[in-house]
Design a protein around this motif. Structure first.
Motif, PDB file in Angstrom:
ATOM      1  N   VAL A 139       0.853  -1.186   0.000  1.00 60.53           N
ATOM      2  CA  VAL A 139       0.000   0.000   0.000  1.00 60.53           C
ATOM      3  C   VAL A 139       0.893   1.242   0.000  1.00 60.53           C
ATOM      4  CG1 VAL A 139      -1.675   1.353   1.327  1.00 60.53           C
ATOM      5  CG2 VAL A 139      -1.933  -1.130   1.123  1.00 60.53           C
ATOM      6  N   PHE A 140       0.579   2.217  -0.822  1.00 60.07           N
ATOM      7  CA  PHE A 140       1.367   3.439  -0.902  1.00 60.07           C
ATOM      8  C   PHE A 140       0.439   4.646  -0.952  1.00 60.07           C
ATOM      9  CE2 PHE A 140       0.022   3.788  -5.177  1.00 60.07           C
ATOM     10  CZ  PHE A 140       0.349   5.072  -5.617  1.00 60.07           C
ATOM     11  N   LYS A 141       1.023   5.779  -0.649  1.00 66.70           N
ATOM     12  CA  LYS A 141       0.311   7.050  -0.783  1.00 66.70           C
ATOM     13  C   LYS A 141       1.312   8.113  -1.199  1.00 66.70           C
ATOM     14  CE  LYS A 141      -2.395  10.532   1.706  1.00 66.70           C
ATOM     15  NZ  LYS A 141      -3.409  10.628   0.636  1.00 66.70           N
ATOM     16  N   ASP A 142       0.993   8.843  -2.255  1.00 69.89           N
ATOM     17  CA  ASP A 142       1.846   9.953  -2.665  1.00 69.89           C
ATOM     18  C   ASP A 142       1.340  11.212  -1.971  1.00 69.89           C
ATOM     19  OD1 ASP A 142      -0.384   9.342  -4.445  1.00 69.89           O
ATOM     20  OD2 ASP A 142       0.160  11.169  -5.532  1.00 69.89           O
ATOM     21  N   LEU A 143       2.276  11.980  -1.416  1.00 71.83           N
ATOM     22  CA  LEU A 143       1.903  13.174  -0.672  1.00 71.83           C
ATOM     23  C   LEU A 143       1.488  14.286  -1.630  1.00 71.83           C
ATOM     24  CD1 LEU A 143       3.209  11.508   1.542  1.00 71.83           C
ATOM     25  CD2 LEU A 143       4.340  13.577   2.370  1.00 71.83           C
ATOM     26  N   PRO A 144       0.481  15.059  -1.246  1.00 75.02           N
ATOM     27  CA  PRO A 144       0.012  16.138  -2.127  1.00 75.02           C
ATOM     28  C   PRO A 144       1.046  17.252  -2.245  1.00 75.02           C
ATOM     29  CG  PRO A 144      -1.012  16.323   0.044  1.00 75.02           C
ATOM     30  CD  PRO A 144      -0.256  15.019   0.036  1.00 75.02           C
ATOM     31  N   VAL A 145       0.874  18.062  -3.268  1.00 71.61           N
ATOM     32  CA  VAL A 145       1.750  19.221  -3.467  1.00 71.61           C
ATOM     33  C   VAL A 145       1.457  20.248  -2.379  1.00 71.61           C
ATOM     34  CG1 VAL A 145       2.314  21.138  -5.024  1.00 71.61           C
ATOM     35  CG2 VAL A 145       1.913  18.836  -5.937  1.00 71.61           C
ATOM     36  N   SER A 146       2.493  20.815  -1.832  1.00 76.22           N
ATOM     37  CA  SER A 146       2.334  21.804  -0.766  1.00 76.22           C
ATOM     38  C   SER A 146       1.841  23.132  -1.340  1.00 76.22           C
ATOM     39  CB  SER A 146       3.666  22.018  -0.039  1.00 76.22           C
ATOM     40  OG  SER A 146       3.575  23.092   0.862  1.00 76.22           O
ATOM     41  N   PRO A 147       0.860  23.762  -0.677  1.00 75.57           N
ATOM     42  CA  PRO A 147       0.350  25.061  -1.154  1.00 75.57           C
ATOM     43  C   PRO A 147       1.154  26.249  -0.619  1.00 75.57           C
ATOM     44  CG  PRO A 147      -0.946  24.343   0.717  1.00 75.57           C
ATOM     45  CD  PRO A 147       0.087  23.261   0.478  1.00 75.57           C
ATOM     46  N   ILE A 148       2.195  26.000   0.122  1.00 70.93           N
ATOM     47  CA  ILE A 148       2.966  27.070   0.754  1.00 70.93           C
ATOM     48  C   ILE A 148       3.690  27.902  -0.292  1.00 70.93           C
ATOM     49  CG2 ILE A 148       4.878  27.533   2.350  1.00 70.93           C
ATOM     50  CD1 ILE A 148       4.065  24.953   3.815  1.00 70.93           C
ATOM     51  N   ASP A 149       3.664  29.210  -0.118  1.00 73.62           N
ATOM     52  CA  ASP A 149       4.340  30.123  -1.041  1.00 73.62           C
ATOM     53  C   ASP A 149       5.847  29.904  -0.987  1.00 73.62           C
ATOM     54  OD1 ASP A 149       1.947  31.277  -1.816  1.00 73.62           O
ATOM     55  OD2 ASP A 149       2.046  32.857  -0.299  1.00 73.62           O
ATOM     56  N   ARG A 150       6.477  29.964  -2.165  1.00 73.68           N
ATOM     57  CA  ARG A 150       7.913  29.749  -2.267  1.00 73.68           C
ATOM     58  C   ARG A 150       8.634  31.017  -2.701  1.00 73.68           C
ATOM     59  NH1 ARG A 150       8.279  24.911   0.326  1.00 73.68           N
ATOM     60  NH2 ARG A 150       6.933  23.334  -0.609  1.00 73.68           N
ATOM     61  N   PRO A 151       9.882  31.165  -2.297  1.00 73.74           N
ATOM     62  CA  PRO A 151      10.689  32.283  -2.825  1.00 73.74           C
ATOM     63  C   PRO A 151      11.050  32.022  -4.280  1.00 73.74           C
ATOM     64  CG  PRO A 151      12.017  30.865  -1.413  1.00 73.74           C
ATOM     65  CD  PRO A 151      10.603  30.374  -1.298  1.00 73.74           C
ATOM     66  N   ARG A 152      11.526  33.029  -4.937  1.00 67.80           N
ATOM     67  CA  ARG A 152      11.865  32.871  -6.355  1.00 67.80           C
ATOM     68  C   ARG A 152      13.078  31.977  -6.549  1.00 67.80           C
ATOM     69  NH1 ARG A 152      11.068  38.865  -9.161  1.00 67.80           N
ATOM     70  NH2 ARG A 152       8.804  39.029  -8.770  1.00 67.80           N
ATOM     71  N   ALA A 153      13.977  32.008  -5.579  1.00 73.14           N
ATOM     72  CA  ALA A 153      15.182  31.187  -5.694  1.00 73.14           C
ATOM     73  C   ALA A 153      14.820  29.708  -5.627  1.00 73.14           C
ATOM     74  CB  ALA A 153      16.155  31.535  -4.577  1.00 73.14           C
ATOM     75  N   GLY A 154      15.482  28.923  -6.464  1.00 75.15           N
ATOM     76  CA  GLY A 154      15.238  27.490  -6.457  1.00 75.15           C
ATOM     77  C   GLY A 154      15.904  26.810  -5.277  1.00 75.15           C
ATOM     78  N   PRO A 155      15.397  25.663  -4.835  1.00 71.71           N
ATOM     79  CA  PRO A 155      15.986  24.962  -3.690  1.00 71.71           C
ATOM     80  C   PRO A 155      17.351  24.374  -4.020  1.00 71.71           C
ATOM     81  CG  PRO A 155      14.297  23.613  -4.716  1.00 71.71           C
ATOM     82  CD  PRO A 155      14.242  24.950  -5.385  1.00 71.71           C
ATOM     83  N   GLY A 372       8.480  -5.503   9.612  1.00 71.47           N
ATOM     84  CA  GLY A 372       7.266  -5.526   8.811  1.00 71.47           C
ATOM     85  C   GLY A 372       6.014  -5.428   9.662  1.00 71.47           C
ATOM     86  N   SER A 373       4.990  -4.770   9.121  1.00 75.84           N
ATOM     87  CA  SER A 373       3.728  -4.619   9.851  1.00 75.84           C
ATOM     88  C   SER A 373       2.558  -4.652   8.880  1.00 75.84           C
ATOM     89  CB  SER A 373       3.710  -3.309  10.641  1.00 75.84           C
ATOM     90  OG  SER A 373       3.420  -2.204   9.803  1.00 75.84           O
ATOM     91  N   LEU A 374       1.364  -4.813   9.441  1.00 73.68           N
ATOM     92  CA  LEU A 374       0.130  -4.783   8.670  1.00 73.68           C
ATOM     93  C   LEU A 374      -0.532  -3.414   8.746  1.00 73.68           C
ATOM     94  CD1 LEU A 374      -1.304  -8.190   9.925  1.00 73.68           C
ATOM     95  CD2 LEU A 374      -0.290  -7.766   7.676  1.00 73.68           C
ATOM     96  N   LEU A 375       0.150  -2.438   9.327  1.00 73.81           N
ATOM     97  CA  LEU A 375      -0.445  -1.125   9.556  1.00 73.81           C
ATOM     98  C   LEU A 375      -0.885  -0.488   8.238  1.00 73.81           C
ATOM     99  CD1 LEU A 375       2.026   0.240  12.232  1.00 73.81           C
ATOM    100  CD2 LEU A 375      -0.331  -0.457  12.601  1.00 73.81           C
ATOM    101  N   PRO A 376      -2.100   0.041   8.201  1.00 77.27           N
ATOM    102  CA  PRO A 376      -2.598   0.676   6.976  1.00 77.27           C
ATOM    103  C   PRO A 376      -2.066   2.090   6.823  1.00 77.27           C
ATOM    104  CG  PRO A 376      -4.253   0.816   8.695  1.00 77.27           C
ATOM    105  CD  PRO A 376      -3.090   0.043   9.287  1.00 77.27           C
ATOM    106  N   ILE A 377      -2.222   2.643   5.649  1.00 70.04           N
ATOM    107  CA  ILE A 377      -1.892   4.035   5.375  1.00 70.04           C
ATOM    108  C   ILE A 377      -3.187   4.727   4.976  1.00 70.04           C
ATOM    109  CG2 ILE A 377      -0.595   5.633   3.902  1.00 70.04           C
ATOM    110  CD1 ILE A 377       1.495   3.484   3.543  1.00 70.04           C
TER     111      ILE A 377
END
Length: 406
Positions: A139-155, A372-377
């Motif tokens: 089972v997998f989950k992709d994290l959503p895109v962050s809505p936080i404002d970014r500076p113009r400079a690239g990371p 290993g575990s059976l824990l859900p996401i």
């Protein structure tokens, strides 16, 4: 009289079975299938797996990103996660077949954390895609895109930490984005809300790559260089997921004087150290020496957060060409890497070295303990090529050189 065992006895037996076998039993009956999805059984199963030393000997593993093969890279070679069982000489490679558009097929995965059988993965080089993944259940989950404002400079650099907040019963991902000192951003993702929020704080440190990251006692730990009042000192930085704040822990004072691998004066020897978790305690492994031998010192923090409680736990010498220490197993054994990518497991109690073969760990990869575990996401889905191909990167973290050339 019924010939069947009582239900509570059956549940107790199954809760002691390693997760890889539990998954095979899903088809036994509808009642067993339902049992394996019951939150109470899942919690009991994982508690027993991590608490019983006999059980963890079967299923406890080291999790990492494997060293890149010398052969021409393929999608499978670069999308694998390395998994080495502590009691086995044969590694297990978990293939994660991710067909992600917009990114070059040669971009590998980074293991960013492991907690309660769940792992956090990101796409190199600067985490344009972040995934939560349960290798046992797929089972997998992709994290959503962050809505936080970014500076113009690239990371310039992105560091992730993954952990569990026991108070709120929530899994969280911390992201530190470096743009160039002192400009940076800190944000945290919550699985329960499936959202990001910005953490207003100053980042007065630079975290090392492959620094033996550790999640322990509700905090994620890295080794780093401190700025400003820290005067460029190497220290342990930790982030408390509950307090949502950074803390600093100074390392112990190592004493390698008089040792350089050949018994001569070593006052000029370079001392290196990394933070690790040792039997639920924060510890550090320091090493010094050159040539064909090294000396190691292991220090344990008896009272968490109290610098004066650092106590030397072990010291040992290895004459083989051992490079960096990679971590500690759940039973206190030490995982080390030789200069030729050979992995070895050292038991300081028996003073035995066990070779794990020429598997290698990528130089930028941390090594995490995994059970290993059976824990859900929450909100997750079973991985298939059809749904993995729909994963969309955060374009702020995609560089031009990472785009696929048609």
């Amino acid at each position: 009289m019924s010939k069947e065992l009582p239900k509570d006895v059956i549940i107790d037996i199954l809760s002691r079975v390693p997760v890889r076998y539990i998954l095979r039993f899903k088809c036994v009956s509808k009642s067993w299938y339902a049992l394996f999805q019951n939150p109470k059984f899942i919690a009991k199963h994982f508690q027993i797996q991590t608490a019983n030393s006999d059980v963890t000997a079967l299923d406890a593993s080291f999790l990492f990103t494997p060293h890149k093969s010398t052969s021409p890279p393929t999608a499978a070679a670069n999308r694998n996660v390395g998994l080495i069982l502590s009691n086995s000489e044969k590694p297990i490679k978990i293939p994660i077949e991710i067909d992600i558009p917009f990114l070059s097929i040669s971009k590998p995965l980074r293991v960013c954390g492991s907690c309660n059988g769940l792992i956090c993965l990101s796409i190199l080089p600067i985490a344009s895609i972040i995934l939560l993944w349960n290798p046992a259940t797929r089972v997998f989950k992709d994290l959503p895109v962050s809505p936080i404002d970014r500076p113009r400079a690239g990371p310039i650099k992105v560091v992730l930490g993954f952990g569990f907040d026991a108070i709120t019963n929530d899994y969280k991902v911390l992201r530190i984005v470096y743009f160039g000192y002192p400009l940076n951003q800190v944000e945290m993702y919550s699985l329960s809300t499936n959202s990001w929020k910005e953490i207003k704080t100053r980042v007065q440190f630079l975290i090392f790559e492959s620094s033996c990251s550790v999640f322990l006692k509700g905090r994620f730990h890295w080794t780093a260089i401190g700025f400003e009042e820290m005067h460029g000192k190497k220290l342990i930085v930790c982030y408390d997921f509950r307090e949502e704040a950074f803390h600093y822990i100074m390392p112990p004072e190592f004493d390698f004087a008089g040792w350089d691998g050949e018994g001569e004066d070593s006052s000029m020897s370079k001392v290196t150290w990394s933070a690790v978790a040792l039997k639920d305690s924060l510890a550090v492994i320091g090493s010094a020496g050159n040539g064909s031998g090294k000396r190691f010192e292991v220090w344990v923090m008896k009272e968490y957060g109290v610098v004066s409680s650092w106590t030397r736990y072990r010291s040992f010498e290895l004459q083989s060409k051992v490079g960096r220490p990679l971590g500690c197993g759940l039973k206190g054994e030490f995982l080390l890497e030789k200069d030729n990518n050979q992995l070895v497991l050292y038991d300081s109690d028996s003073q035995r070295i066990k070779s794990l073969g020429n598997h290698g760990v990528a130089y930028w990869s941390d090594v995490f303990n995994y059970v290993g575990s059976l824990l859900p996401i929450k909100g997750g889905k079973v991985a298939q090529r059809t749904n993995l191909s729909s994963v969309v990167p955060d374009f702020f973290f995609v560089r031009k050189m990472d785009l696929t050339v048609e």
